[in-house]
Design a protein around this motif. Structure first.
Motif, PDB file in Angstrom:
ATOM      1  N   SER A   1       0.816  -1.169   0.041  1.00  0.00           N
ATOM      2  CA  SER A   1      -0.045   0.029   0.086  1.00  0.00           C
ATOM      3  C   SER A   1       0.977   1.366  -0.179  1.00  0.00           C
ATOM      4  O   SER A   1       1.903   1.278   0.547  1.00  0.00           O
ATOM      5  CB  SER A   1      -0.992  -0.067   1.270  1.00  0.00           C
ATOM      6  OG  SER A   1      -0.201  -0.296   2.435  1.00  0.00           O
TER       7      SER A   1
ATOM      8  N   SER B   1      -2.294   5.840   1.701  1.00  0.00           N
ATOM      9  CA  SER B   1      -3.283   5.089   2.166  1.00  0.00           C
ATOM     10  C   SER B   1      -2.781   4.543   3.861  1.00  0.00           C
ATOM     11  O   SER B   1      -3.486   4.411   4.579  1.00  0.00           O
ATOM     12  CB  SER B   1      -3.551   3.824   1.359  1.00  0.00           C
ATOM     13  OG  SER B   1      -2.693   2.842   1.207  1.00  0.00           O
TER      14      SER B   1
ATOM     15  N   MET C   1      -2.943   7.447   5.984  1.00  0.00           N
ATOM     16  CA  MET C   1      -4.478   7.734   6.321  1.00  0.00           C
ATOM     17  C   MET C   1      -5.214   6.602   7.013  1.00  0.00           C
ATOM     18  O   MET C   1      -6.330   6.660   7.577  1.00  0.00           O
ATOM     19  CB  MET C   1      -5.372   8.041   4.998  1.00  0.00           C
ATOM     20  CG  MET C   1      -4.900   9.137   4.242  1.00  0.00           C
ATOM     21  SD  MET C   1      -5.536  10.507   4.594  1.00  0.00           S
ATOM     22  CE  MET C   1      -7.226  10.385   3.943  1.00  0.00           C
ATOM     23  N   TRP C   2      -4.358   5.417   7.225  1.00  0.00           N
ATOM     24  CA  TRP C   2      -4.808   4.221   7.778  1.00  0.00           C
ATOM     25  C   TRP C   2      -6.299   3.781   7.073  1.00  0.00           C
ATOM     26  O   TRP C   2      -7.475   3.493   7.648  1.00  0.00           O
ATOM     27  CB  TRP C   2      -5.123   4.274   9.097  1.00  0.00           C
ATOM     28  CG  TRP C   2      -5.331   3.169   9.943  1.00  0.00           C
ATOM     29  CD1 TRP C   2      -6.746   2.770  10.442  1.00  0.00           C
ATOM     30  CD2 TRP C   2      -4.417   1.918  10.172  1.00  0.00           C
ATOM     31  NE1 TRP C   2      -6.518   1.472  11.012  1.00  0.00           N
ATOM     32  CE2 TRP C   2      -5.326   1.021  10.878  1.00  0.00           C
ATOM     33  CE3 TRP C   2      -3.213   1.771   9.699  1.00  0.00           C
ATOM     34  CZ2 TRP C   2      -4.745  -0.103  11.356  1.00  0.00           C
ATOM     35  CZ3 TRP C   2      -2.392   0.764  10.350  1.00  0.00           C
ATOM     36  CH2 TRP C   2      -3.402  -0.255  11.166  1.00  0.00           C
ATOM     37  N   TRP C   3      -6.194   3.721   5.742  1.00  0.00           N
ATOM     38  CA  TRP C   3      -7.529   3.768   4.789  1.00  0.00           C
ATOM     39  C   TRP C   3      -7.262   2.439   3.803  1.00  0.00           C
ATOM     40  O   TRP C   3      -6.057   2.014   3.370  1.00  0.00           O
ATOM     41  CB  TRP C   3      -7.802   4.912   4.213  1.00  0.00           C
ATOM     42  CG  TRP C   3      -8.923   5.193   3.649  1.00  0.00           C
ATOM     43  CD1 TRP C   3     -10.216   4.745   4.024  1.00  0.00           C
ATOM     44  CD2 TRP C   3      -9.132   5.254   2.081  1.00  0.00           C
ATOM     45  NE1 TRP C   3     -11.196   4.990   3.193  1.00  0.00           N
ATOM     46  CE2 TRP C   3     -10.737   5.231   1.763  1.00  0.00           C
ATOM     47  CE3 TRP C   3      -8.319   5.437   1.027  1.00  0.00           C
ATOM     48  CZ2 TRP C   3     -11.379   5.391   0.690  1.00  0.00           C
ATOM     49  CZ3 TRP C   3      -8.854   5.674  -0.190  1.00  0.00           C
ATOM     50  CH2 TRP C   3     -10.229   5.615  -0.428  1.00  0.00           C
ATOM     51  N   GLY C   4      -8.222   1.959   3.448  1.00  0.00           N
ATOM     52  CA  GLY C   4      -8.121   0.805   2.322  1.00  0.00           C
ATOM     53  C   GLY C   4      -7.393  -0.393   2.853  1.00  0.00           C
ATOM     54  O   GLY C   4      -7.608  -0.855   3.948  1.00  0.00           O
TER      55      GLY C   4
END
Lengths: 272, 721
Positions: free
Chosen positions: A126, A130, A133-136
């Motif tokens: 990743s 991301s 943002m600690w996302w996906g």
């Protein structure tokens, strides 16, 4: 090329595979200083390969050539049966070569866990955004990496310092954390630059055990530089002896121990 | 409840209790272990499946009824399961101390005739393999941790996981056999065999039946109202009877959860994470915790330090009254009455905070008027200005304020927030240490017990807790004091026999079932609490006929954080002398703060200022010993600080860290000689054993110094008579 497939069996019964990396006629010059003079040897899959020699023999330079930090002036590095072009260190790391350093190079302010996690950097997919943002996929991926890291922490028995900042640890443990970080990269070749320098007997024994266990458990090919002859002779399957940038011996520990050139180099003989 | 009662009656073995728990608490957690940084947990149903599979795996190896299965390893669910699984096969589990050196292990393995061994890891397997030629019965070795085991000869060795898999695979074949063997178990079949640490001579195998374990566990669980909601941290050696009672006996009877730490080093972190409600620790652990707290408080900022000092001082009197957790029967919904009570307390609390603020503001204003320039110096809160609230209520709110600012955070840091019942035993605990924990509102109590009694002989009921007694006889236990002062007991937990040692059994346990503890003590008049003075055989006479109780003095010395261990000599001599072991953590920290440089334990131990400090401690102890009319002869005249720590590996202490007097007297005969012949220093060489079994020697020149002997209060009286 027939060397590529043939292996050998160590005295303790491990099966060593074909050639993983071959160094052909390596010469390394810094201006007028010749650090390495026309050295060739190979590293086979699954073996513990030691490089020894007196101070200033060019051992660390050799390790830097293997790790791709130095580009040899002359000669070729063959990895996985292919000639390796000149690369930047991070590219080499992606090829599966991890190392520890003679003078520890960890992030002092970060915890042991975080330090080891950095070892998995090359394996993370990743992107920066991301992850930030600690996302996906980033969260799921980190869990996966954390699991691998925890296995290594368990393996090296450093559970009790998992959350301790590295700066507060004693020297022997820092070395172990460094090994853990190198292992976290799941390397094909693990380079250890004096893993036992400055340790007491007990720490040395622990470290020996870990190196052997790593080799045994993960089948990691290990290249190590070490001054302690007892350690080298016990640990390694094959030894390269260097002196003044030249190779003066290569073979199993017993053979090397009886090599007259090696004895001369270590006991000191007037050079012409 | 009726069917529960029936089940209670039929559960006459640990496997039967396990089945009962599956039925009753099936989906509640039974075991937790931290592994790979996460607490993994098993419910009663899952654990029972694992245990069953393991038992069937044991059957596939050919475990017979009456076999002994040795278990050597740290506290892990798998090891507890192995013990229960062994019982399911009709075999006897024998847990061993995992830090024992190979020699000690060989003796025990040979003595119990274990055919099967479950080892925790490679280290333990190595020890077993090392002594294999001397032990004749071993057929198969199993190990839990697979790491580093690949190269071993596996013809007589297996991973425990493989055994479980084997058992699962052979499920149909062994099912019937297991059922049959479990059904055969009753109150009289052997539950476990535990080896005593052996203060004197070789360890003895104490055979405990299901009756011993289950009855004791039931009684003690009822005594402290232990229920399925408790959490315990299993970190004490598995070979010790206490761990067996807490982590298997009581856990099975009460149905609570056993939590296993990740590794011995992470115990303190794991303690914090789990926050046990029921906790046992030897005094040493509490001492270490307190020492660490004190050391860290020394480094804390002024505000924290001041608050800590103020509130700890305050808690001393009030903690007992306001801090203790109370046992309450769980009620499902708050009643209106309780809601009112909460509202009342809340408003009172706000009122108190307001009053305190007003009070201080008024006081500060007055002080400022009087001393405008240096009012800070004069601003001290002493006694209330406005007496709106009655004193008891003020105390209560003061304690609660302390709770919010100091006690609760401190307990949380120590991992003792949720403690409802904590026990300490094995050694005397320092009154200051005891008071410290009690005043924080931790219900720390003392108990007195033995392996032979399945732990409990006496224990302190809630509300009757003191540092100098060990409590009243536990439920179901009878205690009597013999003429020479030795304590005897008889209980349902009294052991069956010493394994293969009828002479020792006969000499310890008489025909009526009374067992000698070997400790001298007496019942305190009025309260009915038992007080233990010393080992009965250590209580001796001095040359002039006065009573000599070394432990009494040693304990007083050990209450000083700087003194780790003390050994007092004086039997049949005219005066007492002592060896002192300094505590490296405490003294090291003190040295750091006082700019004393040292390179080694030995150098620190021999430092003149350390001697000075130890002498002061001894003088204080002498003064206090002199007050005791019976034991005033035990004042220490001369002492030396030992150059090495007394260690179980050198045989100077038992594995449970009790001093072995004979060994020390023999080994350090030259030093003892010097203590009595008046010399001021002595050169000595001591053999030490390292953890891996190698031997080395320490050479040192030790100084011997005199202590001040306090005048004996009663000597004059005797003369006068």
């Amino acid at each position: 090329m027939k060397d590529m497939v043939e292996g050998y069996t160590t005295p303790d019964g491990r099966q060593i595979g074909g050639v993983l990396m071959e160094l052909k006629n390596i010469t390394l010059r810094f201006g007028g200083v010749v650090a390495i003079k026309d050295i060739s040897f190979d590293i086979r899959e699954g073996e513990i390969r030691a490089i020894i020699g007196p101070n200033g023999a060019g051992k660390s330079s050799m390790l830097n050539v293997i790790s791709g930090f130095y580009v040899p002036t002359e000669g070729e590095v063959w990895f996985h049966g292919q000639k390796r072009p000149a690369m930047r260190p991070y590219q080499v790391a992606r090829l599966g070569i991890a190392r520890t350093f003679q003078n520890i190079a960890l992030f002092d302010g970060m915890s042991v866990l975080d330090n080891i996690m950095t070892g998995r950097l090359t394996l993370m997919k990743s992107g920066l955004l991301s992850q930030a943002m600690w996302w996906g996929s980033a969260a799921a991926e980190e869990n996966e990496h954390r699991e691998k890291v925890e296995k290594i922490i368990d393996f090296l028995e450093i559970q009790n310092i998992r959350k301790t900042p590295v700066g507060r640890l004693p020297y022997g443990l820092k070395k172990r954390v460094e090994l853990a970080r190198a292992l976290a990269a799941e390397p094909k070749i693990l380079l250890l630059d004096e893993p036992m320098a400055g340790m007491n007997v007990e720490e040395k024994e622990d470290m020996c055990r870990f190196i052997l266990d790593v080799n045994d458990e993960f089948g990691t090919t290990t290249v190590l530089i070490e001054h302690d002859m007892g350690v080298v002779m016990d640990l390694s399957d094959r030894v390269v002896v260097m002196d003044y940038g030249r190779k003066i011996g290569d073979g199993p520990p017993d053979e090397v121990r009886n090599n007259q050139d090696v004895i001369d180099a270590y006991l000191g003989v007037a050079h012409d | 409840m009726a069917d529960h009662g029936a089940a209670e009656q039929s559960a006459q073995s640990i496997p039967a209790l396990l089945a009962r728990n599956v039925e009753r608490f099936g989906s509640r957690p039974a075991y937790r272990e931290k592994e790979f940084g996460i607490w993994q947990s098993w419910t009663w149903a899952e654990a029972a499946d694992e245990i069953r599979a393991m038992a069937m795996g044991f059957l596939s190896l050919g475990v017979e009824r009456g076999d002994h299965i040795a278990i050597i390893g740290r506290n892990r669910p798998a090891h507890y399961w192995a013990m229960v699984a062994a019982q399911m096969c009709g075999a006897v589990p024998v847990p061993l101390y995992q830090d024992a050196v190979a020699e000690e292990m060989a003796y025990v393995l040979e003595h119990c005739g274990a055919r099967f061994v479950v080892c925790g890891d490679q280290e333990q397997v190595d020890k077993v393999v090392e002594v294999e030629d001397r032990i004749h019965h071993i057929q198969h070795v199993m190990y839990t941790d697979k790491r580093g085991m690949r190269k071993y000869d596996h013809s007589r060795m297996n991973a425990l996981d493989d055994i479980i898999a084997e058992g699962k695979a052979g499920h149909f074949r062994y099912e019937g056999e297991i059922e049959k063997r479990v059904a055969e178990l009753n109150y009289d079949s052997t539950c476990v065999m535990l080896y005593t640490s052996g203060t004197t001579g070789k360890p003895k195998g104490v055979v405990l039946s299901n009756r011993n374990i289950i009855e004791t566990a039931k009684n003690s669980a009822a005594f402290d109202h232990l229920g399925p909601d408790e959490d315990v941290l299993a970190y004490l050696p598995m070979a010790w009877v206490g761990d067996f009672i807490f982590s298997i006996g009581q856990a099975m009877v009460a149905g609570f959860c056993v939590n296993c730490p990740e590794s011995p080093e992470t115990m303190m972190t794991d303690l914090r994470e789990i926050g046990p409600t029921y906790f046992f620790a030897p005094p040493r652990i509490f001492e270490t915790m307190l020492t660490n707290v004190m050391i860290r408080m020394e480094d804390a900022g002024d505000l924290k330090h001041g608050l800590f000092k103020h509130f700890m001082e305050y808690a001393k009197g009030t903690g007992e009254e306001f801090g203790m957790p109370r046992y309450r029967v769980k009620r499902s919904k708050p009643t209106l009455r309780r809601r009112f009570r909460w509202a009342y307390r809340f408003s009172m609390g706000i009122g108190f905070a307001f009053e305190t603020m007003v009070e201080n503001a008024v006081r500060l204003a007055i002080v400022r008027l009087r001393h405008p320039m240096e009012h800070r110096k004069y601003f001290k809160a002493k006694g209330p200005l406005l007496n709106i609230y009655p004193q008891p209520l003020r105390d209560y709110f003061n304690y609660r304020t302390g709770d919010v600012t100091i006690y609760a955070p401190l307990k949380n840091t120590l991992g003792l927030s949720r403690i409802r019942v904590a026990y300490t035993a094995g050694e005397a605990i320092g009154p200051e240490i005891f008071e410290f924990y009690r005043s924080l509102g931790i219900n720390l109590k003392q108990l007195y017990g033995q392996t032979e009694a399945s732990v409990f002989i006496t224990q302190q009921p809630d509300g009757q807790v003191r540092a100098d007694t060990v409590g009243v006889p536990s439920p179901g236990v009878e205690v009597k004091i013999a003429e020479n002062g030795e304590v005897f007991y008889r209980s349902p937990g009294t052991f069956v026999e010493y394994y293969n040692n009828p002479e020792s059994t006969a000499s310890t346990k008489d025909a009526e079932g009374w067992v000698a503890t070997g400790d001298a003590g007496f019942f305190e008049e009025g309260t009915g609490h038992l007080r233990i003075i010393d080992r009965a055989k250590d209580v001796g006479k001095m040359a002039d006929g006065r009573l000599f109780a070394p432990k009494y003095v040693e304990n007083k010395l050990k209450f000083y954080p700087n003194i780790l261990e003390a050994v007092v000599f004086g039997a049949d001599r005219d005066r007492c002398t002592a060896f002192i072991n300094i505590d490296l953590t405490a003294v090291g920290n003190w040295a750091e703060r006082n700019n004393i440089a040292y390179a080694s334990y030995q150098e620190l131990a021999g430092h003149p200022r350390v001697y000075e400090m130890i002498r002061e401690h001894i003088n204080e102890v002498n003064a206090s010993v002199a007050q005791d009319p019976m034991l005033s002869g035990c004042q220490i005249h001369r002492f030396l600080v030992l150059h090495k720590e007394l260690d179980a590996d050198d045989g100077e202490m038992t594995r449970t860290r009790k001093v072995r007097r004979n060994v020390i007297a023999e080994k350090f005969a030259d030093l003892i000689g010097a203590l009595y012949d008046g010399s001021t220093s002595i050169y000595t060489e001591t053999e030490v054993t390292y953890e891996d079994g190698r031997k080395g020697a320490i050479k040192a020149t030790l100084r011997i110094e005199d202590a001040t002997v306090a005048p004996e209060a009663h000597a004059h009286r005797e003369a006068a008579e």
